[in-house]
Design a protein around this motif. Structure first.
Motif, PDB file in Angstrom:
ATOM      1  N   ASN A 130       0.499  -1.022  -0.211  1.00 14.52           N
ATOM      2  CA  ASN A 130       0.315   0.070   0.354  1.00 14.52           C
ATOM      3  C   ASN A 130       1.288   1.339   0.187  1.00 14.52           C
ATOM      4  N   MET A 131       1.802   1.045  -0.050  1.00 13.71           N
ATOM      5  CA  MET A 131       2.407   2.281   0.308  1.00 13.71           C
ATOM      6  C   MET A 131       4.238   1.749   0.122  1.00 13.71           C
ATOM      7  N   ALA A 132       4.569   1.832  -1.012  1.00 13.77           N
ATOM      8  CA  ALA A 132       5.727   1.350  -1.496  1.00 13.77           C
ATOM      9  C   ALA A 132       6.769   2.147  -2.410  1.00 13.77           C
ATOM     10  N   ASP A 133       8.363   1.654  -1.172  1.00 10.76           N
ATOM     11  CA  ASP A 133       9.608   2.671  -1.652  1.00 10.76           C
ATOM     12  C   ASP A 133      10.513   1.538  -1.667  1.00 10.76           C
ATOM     13  N   PRO A 134      11.013   0.563  -2.099  1.00  9.52           N
ATOM     14  CA  PRO A 134      11.954  -0.539  -1.299  1.00  9.52           C
ATOM     15  C   PRO A 134      13.715  -0.169  -0.891  1.00  9.52           C
ATOM     16  N   LEU A 135      13.482   1.773  -0.964  1.00  3.26           N
ATOM     17  CA  LEU A 135      14.359   2.006  -0.334  1.00  3.26           C
ATOM     18  C   LEU A 135      14.993   1.999   0.827  1.00  3.26           C
ATOM     19  N   TRP A 136      13.361   2.721   1.200  1.00  2.00           N
ATOM     20  CA  TRP A 136      13.456   2.168   2.912  1.00  2.00           C
ATOM     21  C   TRP A 136      12.131   1.030   3.322  1.00  2.00           C
ATOM     22  N   GLY A 137      12.217   0.046   2.457  1.00  3.82           N
ATOM     23  CA  GLY A 137      11.619  -0.890   3.804  1.00  3.82           C
ATOM     24  C   GLY A 137      10.101  -1.054   3.334  1.00  3.82           C
ATOM     25  N   ARG A 138       9.776  -0.090   2.643  1.00  2.00           N
ATOM     26  CA  ARG A 138       8.189  -0.472   2.016  1.00  2.00           C
ATOM     27  C   ARG A 138       8.811  -1.535   0.892  1.00  2.00           C
ATOM     28  N   GLN A 139       8.329  -2.590   1.163  1.00  2.00           N
ATOM     29  CA  GLN A 139       9.139  -2.875  -0.468  1.00  2.00           C
ATOM     30  C   GLN A 139       7.417  -3.861  -0.878  1.00  2.00           C
ATOM     31  N   LEU A 140       8.273  -3.507  -2.317  1.00  2.00           N
ATOM     32  CA  LEU A 140       7.019  -3.958  -3.500  1.00  2.00           C
ATOM     33  C   LEU A 140       6.429  -5.845  -2.937  1.00  2.00           C
ATOM     34  N   GLN A 141       5.995  -5.938  -3.226  1.00  2.00           N
ATOM     35  CA  GLN A 141       5.727  -7.176  -2.491  1.00  2.00           C
ATOM     36  C   GLN A 141       4.713  -8.096  -4.442  1.00  2.00           C
ATOM     37  N   THR A 142       5.186  -9.099  -4.624  1.00  2.00           N
ATOM     38  CA  THR A 142       4.236  -9.834  -4.961  1.00  2.00           C
ATOM     39  C   THR A 142       4.451 -11.340  -4.472  1.00  2.00           C
ATOM     40  N   GLY A 143       3.491 -11.276  -2.929  1.00  4.94           N
ATOM     41  CA  GLY A 143       3.336 -12.915  -2.714  1.00  4.94           C
ATOM     42  C   GLY A 143       4.145 -14.226  -2.994  1.00  4.94           C
ATOM     43  N   ALA A 144       3.965 -14.767  -2.979  1.00  2.00           N
ATOM     44  CA  ALA A 144       4.614 -16.294  -3.171  1.00  2.00           C
ATOM     45  C   ALA A 144       5.470 -15.883  -4.504  1.00  2.00           C
ATOM     46  N   LEU A 145       5.185 -15.352  -5.166  1.00  2.00           N
ATOM     47  CA  LEU A 145       5.053 -15.413  -6.523  1.00  2.00           C
ATOM     48  C   LEU A 145       6.900 -14.816  -6.968  1.00  2.00           C
ATOM     49  N   THR A 146       7.498 -16.000  -6.762  1.00  2.00           N
ATOM     50  CA  THR A 146       8.632 -15.965  -7.503  1.00  2.00           C
ATOM     51  C   THR A 146       9.583 -17.156  -7.936  1.00  2.00           C
ATOM     52  N   GLY A 147      10.966 -16.736  -8.641  1.00  2.00           N
ATOM     53  CA  GLY A 147      11.501 -17.922  -9.478  1.00  2.00           C
ATOM     54  C   GLY A 147      12.921 -18.863  -8.789  1.00  2.00           C
ATOM     55  N   ILE A 148      12.841 -18.024  -7.439  1.00  2.00           N
ATOM     56  CA  ILE A 148      14.165 -17.912  -6.748  1.00  2.00           C
ATOM     57  C   ILE A 148      14.461 -19.918  -6.490  1.00  2.00           C
ATOM     58  N   ALA A 149      13.375 -20.354  -5.906  1.00  2.00           N
ATOM     59  CA  ALA A 149      13.376 -21.592  -4.930  1.00  2.00           C
ATOM     60  C   ALA A 149      14.338 -22.526  -6.900  1.00  2.00           C
ATOM     61  N   ALA A 150      13.219 -22.159  -7.403  1.00  2.00           N
ATOM     62  CA  ALA A 150      13.803 -22.748  -8.705  1.00  2.00           C
ATOM     63  C   ALA A 150      14.974 -23.074  -9.209  1.00  2.00           C
ATOM     64  N   GLN A 151      15.438 -21.940  -9.205  1.00  2.00           N
ATOM     65  CA  GLN A 151      16.766 -21.471  -9.662  1.00  2.00           C
ATOM     66  C   GLN A 151      17.864 -22.139  -9.329  1.00  2.00           C
ATOM     67  N   GLU A 152      17.248 -21.920  -7.554  1.00  2.00           N
ATOM     68  CA  GLU A 152      18.831 -22.829  -6.574  1.00  2.00           C
ATOM     69  C   GLU A 152      18.313 -24.298  -6.711  1.00  2.00           C
ATOM     70  N   LEU A 153      17.052 -24.946  -6.946  1.00  2.00           N
ATOM     71  CA  LEU A 153      17.272 -26.181  -7.141  1.00  2.00           C
ATOM     72  C   LEU A 153      18.062 -26.643  -8.238  1.00  2.00           C
ATOM     73  N   ILE A 154      17.244 -26.144  -9.514  1.00  2.00           N
ATOM     74  CA  ILE A 154      18.570 -26.490 -10.668  1.00  2.00           C
ATOM     75  C   ILE A 154      19.976 -26.084 -10.563  1.00  2.00           C
ATOM     76  N   ASP A 155      19.915 -25.238  -9.437  1.00  2.00           N
ATOM     77  CA  ASP A 155      21.682 -25.013 -10.335  1.00  2.00           C
ATOM     78  C   ASP A 155      22.374 -26.355  -9.416  1.00  2.00           C
ATOM     79  N   GLU A 156      21.661 -26.750  -8.035  1.00  2.00           N
ATOM     80  CA  GLU A 156      22.358 -27.799  -7.615  1.00  2.00           C
ATOM     81  C   GLU A 156      22.322 -28.864  -7.603  1.00  2.00           C
ATOM     82  N   PHE A 157      20.984 -29.027  -8.685  1.00  2.00           N
ATOM     83  CA  PHE A 157      20.762 -29.983  -8.786  1.00  2.00           C
ATOM     84  C   PHE A 157      20.493 -30.360  -9.936  1.00  2.00           C
ATOM     85  N   GLY A 158      20.945 -29.766 -10.845  1.00  2.00           N
ATOM     86  CA  GLY A 158      20.901 -30.167 -12.277  1.00  2.00           C
ATOM     87  C   GLY A 158      19.673 -29.569 -12.985  1.00  2.00           C
TER      88      GLY A 158
END
Lengths: 397, 299
Positions: A130-158
């Protein structure tokens, strides 16, 4: 740091709506009342028997200020103490912790925890950003919609192995959901669709595809907690609260650049298992209801929550050890990927774990006797709540 | 060395804006209520099977009897009694109408619950608790509670007189809008005897600073008369003094809005001073001034 409880507490009733992408037929209190009525019927209690209501949902997701007041029409909180809890994705788990605390402390005999969400109403990004400025900890959020976990698993196990495990996990969750009449998404997927889904489902972010992701659901869950005195008085069948633990953290993924963040999952699990004398969680737990926002995170967090090393978490999936008949049944309900009314989601984990112990789970009731059940809650940027339930009351510590 | 001092520097404020779209569902029960309002202009209530209380808007369960449904529709006459009210006197862009306006809590006949709605058709100073009111339905009703446009006093129509000195409040506004045509200008020339070629002769007007014919300055100015005499204060008003400064020309085809705002109450002679603003369709101010009037006396 141990929890001290003045007396034991058990879950004596659970209720859920049928979760769905759209519930235009009911407004919010009407939706909640369905779950509350089901929980009261399960416990054999009336509204008058409730001493206190703990109410929760995601803050502002339905754009209603103080929804707990309006929802008195569904929660039964009229004239009672009603507390509102909102801790993001973990809200439902925090509801359970709060209800347990209120009973264990001696403040109340019977406490209703009720979580809900009508994700088709309102605007979720508006609620979390509701108030976004990532610089000051007011994060822009996408909920759980992120590909980080997928990339980490791929990096580690192919890529090939990681993708197959994630999709197999996804199909297992759908097979479980097919037995749960409350579940929202029940596709009837089969393992021979694995390759087709892994390459054909619409891509969202990075490796994350639509089929991997949890749903947006309308639904509610109600769980009734009672003191050991009340349980004895009622002669009720209880799922006993053994312990719960919350680990909070700052709201960022990126503080240290590309470096992997220290997760709260393993940290929480280590502490919970240590103080409850669980030496081998894989062997000692009879069911695990995990808050799994996507199939990739589901796979990754198995390693963290169950304190596994190497590729054991992948092998659990590959070797069918997480099925209802496997070594440790995971999410017999179908989990969060199948149903996600967020404010209720983490409470549903607790309700499902309790139902397995009380043998009230219906068509997805496990055949084995369930003596110990673990439920997890996940919120925003990886904070964690864990609740450990048992078929017998815990010994006093 | 440069010492940074908070007391001597500015702290930044960062401006931002988010659009927040939303939707919500009235549910099947709420939908029946709204559809009835929209299609049949009938107000429905729902009765609790236990305590027999009737709720508007309908609810499936009353907060006292969660185990007994509200299961009976009750058709209501759309009349009621003012149980409480407030007068909104400040302006902001999201309000339903310009201030001052009345929000009344109406105890509906045949229901146990009350409804908050706009109350129109009387001066703020005339509202009383106990006033009998009726629903006035919207001309083009939408499936929201605004299918009832507002509530208005029930019973015999009030005497056709404008607002009295006592009823007028600072900030009250009214306006009248009209498109000024060539015909208007020619008629006005006949009325006033002002056949100045600036208004009458296009070829002559081309040689002036305006480049085309313009309306008489007093023509748009005269549009304040229907405002003062028929709206604010309204019928029975006597104009005492009108002043006007012209700011921009009015061309043929321009649409002029004359707006009066109560600016000052003069107790000695029970007169009221109103600010008068004249704007065109572009929002440009074409004239501004003030008027002192003697509002109608009542009682």
């Amino acid at each position: 740091m141990e929890h001290r409880r003045n007396r034991n507490v058990g879950i004596i009733g659970t209720g859920q709506t049928v979760h769905s992408s759209h519930r235009e037929d009911v407004n919010q209190p009407e939706l909640i009342r369905e779950a509350v009525a089901a929980a009261l019927a399960d416990a054999g209690l009336a509204v008058e028997d409730l001493d206190c209501v703990v109410h929760g949902n995601m803050e502002l997701f339905e754009m209603v200020h103080q929804p707990d007041c309006w929802h008195v029409l569904g929660t039964g909180a009229f004239g009672k103490e009603c507390l509102r809890v909102t801790t993001g994705g973990t809200t439902g788990a925090t509801l359970a912790c709060a209800a347990d605390n209120l009973c264990a402390s001696g403040l109340h005999e019977v406490v209703l925890a009720v979580g809900f969400e009508k994700l088709q109403e309102g605007h979720t990004t508006g609620g979390i950003t509701n108030m976004a400025d990532p610089l000051w900890g007011r994060q822009l959020q996408t909920g759980a919609l992120t590909g980080i976990a997928a990339q980490e698993l791929i990096d580690e196990f192919g890529a090939e192995r990681a993708r197959r495990v994630a999709m197999k996990y996804r199909i297992l969750m759908d097979q479980n959901a097919m037995r749960n009449r409350h579940a929202h998404r029940r596709f009837g997927l089969t393992m021979d669709q694995l390759d087709e889904l892994a390459s054909g489902s619409p891509p969202l972010v990075g490796e994350l595809r639509m089929i991997d992701m949890c749903s947006q659901s309308d639904g509610a869950c109600a769980v009734i907690f009672a003191s050991e005195d009340k349980i004895a008085e009622l002669g009720a069948k209880a799922a006993w609260v053994h312990d719960h633990l919350t680990v909070h953290r700052e709201e960022t993924f990126t503080l240290w650049g590309g470096q992997r963040e220290v997760g709260t999952m393993r940290y929480a699990a280590e502490r919970l298992f240590r103080r409850n004398d669980l030496k081998d969680p894989l062997a000692e737990l009879d069911v695990f209801e995990m808050y799994d926002p996507s199939s990739w995170w589901g796979v990754e967090w198995l390693r963290e929550f169950l304190l596994l090393e190497g590729d054991r978490h992948l092998r659990l999936v590959e070797e069918d050890q997480l099925t209802p008949e496997g070594l440790l049944p995971l999410n017999p309900s179908g989990g969060v990927i199948a149903s996600n009314p967020i404010g209720a989601t983490a409470l549903i984990r607790v309700a499902e774990a309790a139902a397995q112990i009380r043998r009230t789970a219906g068509d997805h009731q496990l055949r084995r006797e369930v003596k110990k059940a673990l439920a997890s809650g996940f919120g925003g940027t990886l904070w964690t709540v864990l609740m450990l339930l048992g078929s017998e009351p815990p010994g006093r510590r | 060395m440069n010492q940074f001092s908070y007391s001597e520097s500015d702290a930044f404020s960062v401006e931002g804006k988010l659009a927040l779209p939303y939707q919500y569902f009235a549910g099947t029960l709420g939908s029946e209520f709204l559809v009835s309002l929209r299609d049949r202009r009938k107000l429905l209530g729902r009765r609790c099977s236990r305590c027999k209380k009737v709720f508007v808007p309908p609810r499936s369960h009353c907060e006292h009897h969660l185990d007994a449904p509200c299961d009976e529709w009750i058709e209501l006459p759309g009349t009621g009694t003012v149980r409480g009210f407030t007068v909104v006197r400040y302006a902001e862009p999201y309000q339903p109408c310009p201030p001052p306006y009345i929000l009344a809590l109406v105890a509906l006949d045949g229901a146990d619950s009350s409804l908050v709605h706009l109350l129109k058709g009387l001066a703020p100073s005339e509202v009383r608790v106990g006033l009998e009111v009726k629903a006035v339905y919207a001309k083009d009703p939408q499936p929201t509670i605004l299918a009832i446009d507002h509530f208005a006093p029930a019973g015999k129509p009030r005497q056709e007189l404008g607002y009295s000195y006592e009823e007028l409040e600072l900030g009250m506004t009214a306006s009248f809008t009209k498109t000024i045509t060539e015909t208007d200008v020619y008629l006005f020339a006949g009325i006033s005897g002002d056949f100045n070629p600036l208004h009458m002769n296009e070829e002559y007007a081309k040689t002036t600073a305006f480049g085309t014919r313009i309306a008489h300055g007093a023509l748009p100015q005269s549009l304040i008369a229907p405002v003062l005499g028929m709206k604010l204060p309204g019928l029975g008003t006597l104009a005492v003094e009108v002043q006007c400064a012209f700011k921009a020309p009015t061309f043929f085809g321009d649409t002029i809005t004359a707006k009066a705002t109560v600016e000052e109450k003069q107790a000695e002679h029970k007169r009221v001073k109103l600010r008068c603003d004249f704007t065109n369709q572009h929002g440009q101010l074409v004239a501004t001034g003030w008027a002192v009037v003697l509002p109608p006396r009542k009682g």
